[in-house]
Design a protein around this motif. Structure first.
Motif, short mmCIF file in Angstrom:
data_model
loop_
_atom_site.label_atom_id
_atom_site.label_comp_id
_atom_site.label_asym_id
_atom_site.label_seq_id
_atom_site.Cartn_x
_atom_site.Cartn_y
_atom_site.Cartn_z
N PRO A 128 2.49 -6.52 -3.77
CA PRO A 128 1.89 -5.94 -2.56
C PRO A 128 1.37 -7.03 -1.63
O PRO A 128 0.77 -8.01 -2.08
CB PRO A 128 0.75 -5.08 -3.11
N ILE A 129 1.58 -6.84 -0.34
CA ILE A 129 1.07 -7.78 0.66
C ILE A 129 0.50 -6.99 1.83
O ILE A 129 0.94 -5.87 2.11
CB ILE A 129 2.16 -8.75 1.16
N PRO A 130 -0.45 -7.57 2.54
CA PRO A 130 -0.97 -6.89 3.74
C PRO A 130 0.09 -6.84 4.83
O PRO A 130 0.96 -7.72 4.92
CB PRO A 130 -2.15 -7.79 4.16
N ILE A 131 0.03 -5.85 5.67
CA ILE A 131 1.01 -5.68 6.73
C ILE A 131 1.04 -6.89 7.65
O ILE A 131 2.09 -7.28 8.17
CB ILE A 131 0.74 -4.38 7.52
N GLU A 132 -0.11 -7.53 7.85
CA GLU A 132 -0.17 -8.68 8.76
C GLU A 132 0.48 -9.93 8.16
O GLU A 132 0.70 -10.92 8.88
CB GLU A 132 -1.62 -8.98 9.16
N ASP A 133 0.79 -9.90 6.87
CA ASP A 133 1.41 -11.05 6.22
C ASP A 133 2.93 -10.89 6.07
O ASP A 133 3.57 -11.70 5.39
CB ASP A 133 0.79 -11.28 4.84
N LEU A 134 3.50 -9.87 6.68
CA LEU A 134 4.94 -9.65 6.57
C LEU A 134 5.74 -10.86 7.02
O LEU A 134 5.47 -11.46 8.06
CB LEU A 134 5.34 -8.45 7.43
N LEU A 135 6.76 -11.19 6.21
CA LEU A 135 7.70 -12.26 6.55
C LEU A 135 9.12 -11.71 6.44
O LEU A 135 9.38 -10.76 5.69
CB LEU A 135 7.53 -13.44 5.58
N PRO A 136 10.07 -12.30 7.17
CA PRO A 136 11.47 -11.87 7.04
C PRO A 136 11.91 -11.91 5.58
O PRO A 136 11.67 -12.89 4.87
CB PRO A 136 12.22 -12.88 7.89
N GLY A 137 12.53 -10.83 5.14
CA GLY A 137 12.98 -10.72 3.75
C GLY A 137 12.06 -9.89 2.88
O GLY A 137 12.42 -9.56 1.74
N ASP A 138 10.88 -9.55 3.39
CA ASP A 138 10.00 -8.64 2.65
C ASP A 138 10.53 -7.21 2.76
O ASP A 138 11.24 -6.86 3.71
CB ASP A 138 8.58 -8.68 3.21
N LEU A 139 10.16 -6.39 1.81
CA LEU A 139 10.52 -4.97 1.84
C LEU A 139 9.38 -4.15 2.42
O LEU A 139 8.21 -4.51 2.27
CB LEU A 139 10.85 -4.48 0.43
N ILE A 140 9.72 -3.07 3.09
CA ILE A 140 8.74 -2.16 3.66
C ILE A 140 9.00 -0.77 3.08
O ILE A 140 10.14 -0.28 3.13
CB ILE A 140 8.83 -2.10 5.19
N PHE A 141 7.96 -0.16 2.55
CA PHE A 141 8.11 1.12 1.86
C PHE A 141 7.47 2.25 2.66
O PHE A 141 6.40 2.09 3.26
CB PHE A 141 7.49 1.04 0.47
N PHE A 142 8.15 3.39 2.63
CA PHE A 142 7.73 4.58 3.37
C PHE A 142 7.73 5.77 2.42
O PHE A 142 8.36 5.75 1.37
CB PHE A 142 8.70 4.87 4.52
N GLY A 143 7.03 6.83 2.82
CA GLY A 143 7.03 8.04 2.01
C GLY A 143 5.78 8.86 2.25
O GLY A 143 5.27 8.95 3.37
N THR A 144 5.28 9.42 1.18
CA THR A 144 4.05 10.21 1.21
C THR A 144 2.96 9.45 0.47
O THR A 144 3.24 8.45 -0.19
CB THR A 144 4.28 11.57 0.52
N PRO A 145 1.70 9.90 0.57
CA PRO A 145 0.65 9.23 -0.21
C PRO A 145 0.93 9.25 -1.71
O PRO A 145 0.46 8.38 -2.44
CB PRO A 145 -0.61 10.04 0.13
N GLU A 146 1.73 10.22 -2.16
CA GLU A 146 1.99 10.34 -3.59
C GLU A 146 3.16 9.47 -4.07
O GLU A 146 3.14 9.00 -5.21
CB GLU A 146 2.30 11.80 -3.95
N LYS A 147 4.15 9.24 -3.22
CA LYS A 147 5.37 8.58 -3.72
C LYS A 147 6.17 7.94 -2.59
O LYS A 147 6.25 8.48 -1.48
CB LYS A 147 6.24 9.59 -4.46
N THR A 148 6.78 6.81 -2.92
CA THR A 148 7.72 6.16 -2.00
C THR A 148 9.04 6.91 -1.99
O THR A 148 9.56 7.29 -3.05
CB THR A 148 7.97 4.71 -2.43
N THR A 149 9.59 7.12 -0.80
CA THR A 149 10.88 7.80 -0.68
C THR A 149 11.88 7.01 0.14
O THR A 149 13.04 7.41 0.27
CB THR A 149 10.70 9.18 -0.03
N HIS A 150 11.46 5.86 0.73
CA HIS A 150 12.35 5.12 1.62
C HIS A 150 11.95 3.66 1.64
O HIS A 150 10.78 3.31 1.43
CB HIS A 150 12.29 5.71 3.03
N VAL A 151 12.94 2.79 1.93
CA VAL A 151 12.68 1.35 1.96
C VAL A 151 13.55 0.68 3.01
O VAL A 151 14.69 1.10 3.25
CB VAL A 151 12.92 0.72 0.56
N GLY A 152 13.00 -0.33 3.66
CA GLY A 152 13.74 -1.14 4.62
C GLY A 152 13.44 -2.62 4.39
O GLY A 152 12.53 -2.98 3.63
#
Length: 226
Positions: free
Chosen positions: A150-174
């Motif tokens: 896990p990393i803070p959003i402000e520390d994002l670097l190219p090549g990191d993954l970003i996860f989306f979904g609901t508070p209960e579970k991840t359903t998507h990734v970019g």
């Protein structure tokens, strides 16, 4: 069927589909040419039509159609994961990004269970991109989230993954590209029905906004699965 079939490891001689049940009607994932698998139960519930297997590189379970058994060959040397440090992984990230961008240039659509080009689902694209440079991730987006640092959003670097979904579970990734943009394979109903680039901001178009509202957290790949 060979009674010792279960104890032997196999390599795929071509791309094959792996299904989520013995009926082999719903795609779960795909095994690209060269991937290793082992048979879990050669005498499964429907052994006349399917074989229960587990893919070696990511330990993903599923069912192979018995018709595709002919595309397997025995291997003398079992699959062995390669241990990569975070520095080695970081050096390979530009090639991971390039893989996704080249995949986007091909005509494609969103395919649930797709891990072999040109058609991918979200986590399938991420797995294929990292695997192209010898880095293995788990198969599904929620597994990939748990696997990353896990990393803070402000520390994002190219090549990191970003996860989306609901508070209960991840359903998507970019995959983060830099400058507030990420690349992903998104669905047809709410998405781009294939690989596209979106912005990680409330200022994007309707699709970008929809995903931004589902943002969970970024994660950094610091090891290879295995």
């Amino acid at each position: 069927m060979n009674e010792n079939f279960q104890s032997i490891e196999y390599r795929c001689r071509r791309n094959v589909n792996i299904y989520d049940s013995p009926s082999c009607t719903r795609l779960a994932t795909q095994a690209a040419l060269g991937r290793h698998l082992r048979v879990v139960s050669p005498n499964g519930d429907t052994s006349d039509t399917s074989i229960e297997v587990c893919l070696c590189e990511d330990d993903y379970p599923g069912w192979l159609s018995i018709q595709d058994k002919r595309y397997l060959e025995e291997v003398a040397t079992p699959y062995q994961a390669i241990d990569l440090c975070a520095t080695e992984i970081q050096a390979r990230l530009p090639a991971v990004i390039a893989f996704t961008q080249n995949a986007m240039k091909q005509p494609n659509y969103y395919l649930w269970g797709g891990t072999v080009g040109p058609n991918y689902d979200c986590s399938g694209l991420m797995q294929a991109a990292f695997a192209s440079v010898g880095i293995w991730l788990p198969r599904d987006s929620y597994q990939q989230e748990a696997f990353t640092q896990p990393i803070p959003i402000e520390d994002l670097l190219p090549g990191d993954l970003i996860f989306f979904g609901t508070p209960e579970k991840t359903t998507h990734v970019g995959l983060y590209l830099g400058e507030g943009r990420y690349i992903h394979s998104s669905g047809q109903t709410v998405g781009r029905n294939g690989i596209g680039i979106d912005v990680l901001s409330e200022q994007g178009d309707a699709i970008s906004q929809s995903y931004y509202r589902q943002l969970r957290r970024p994660g950094r790949v610091v090891k290879s699965y295995g």
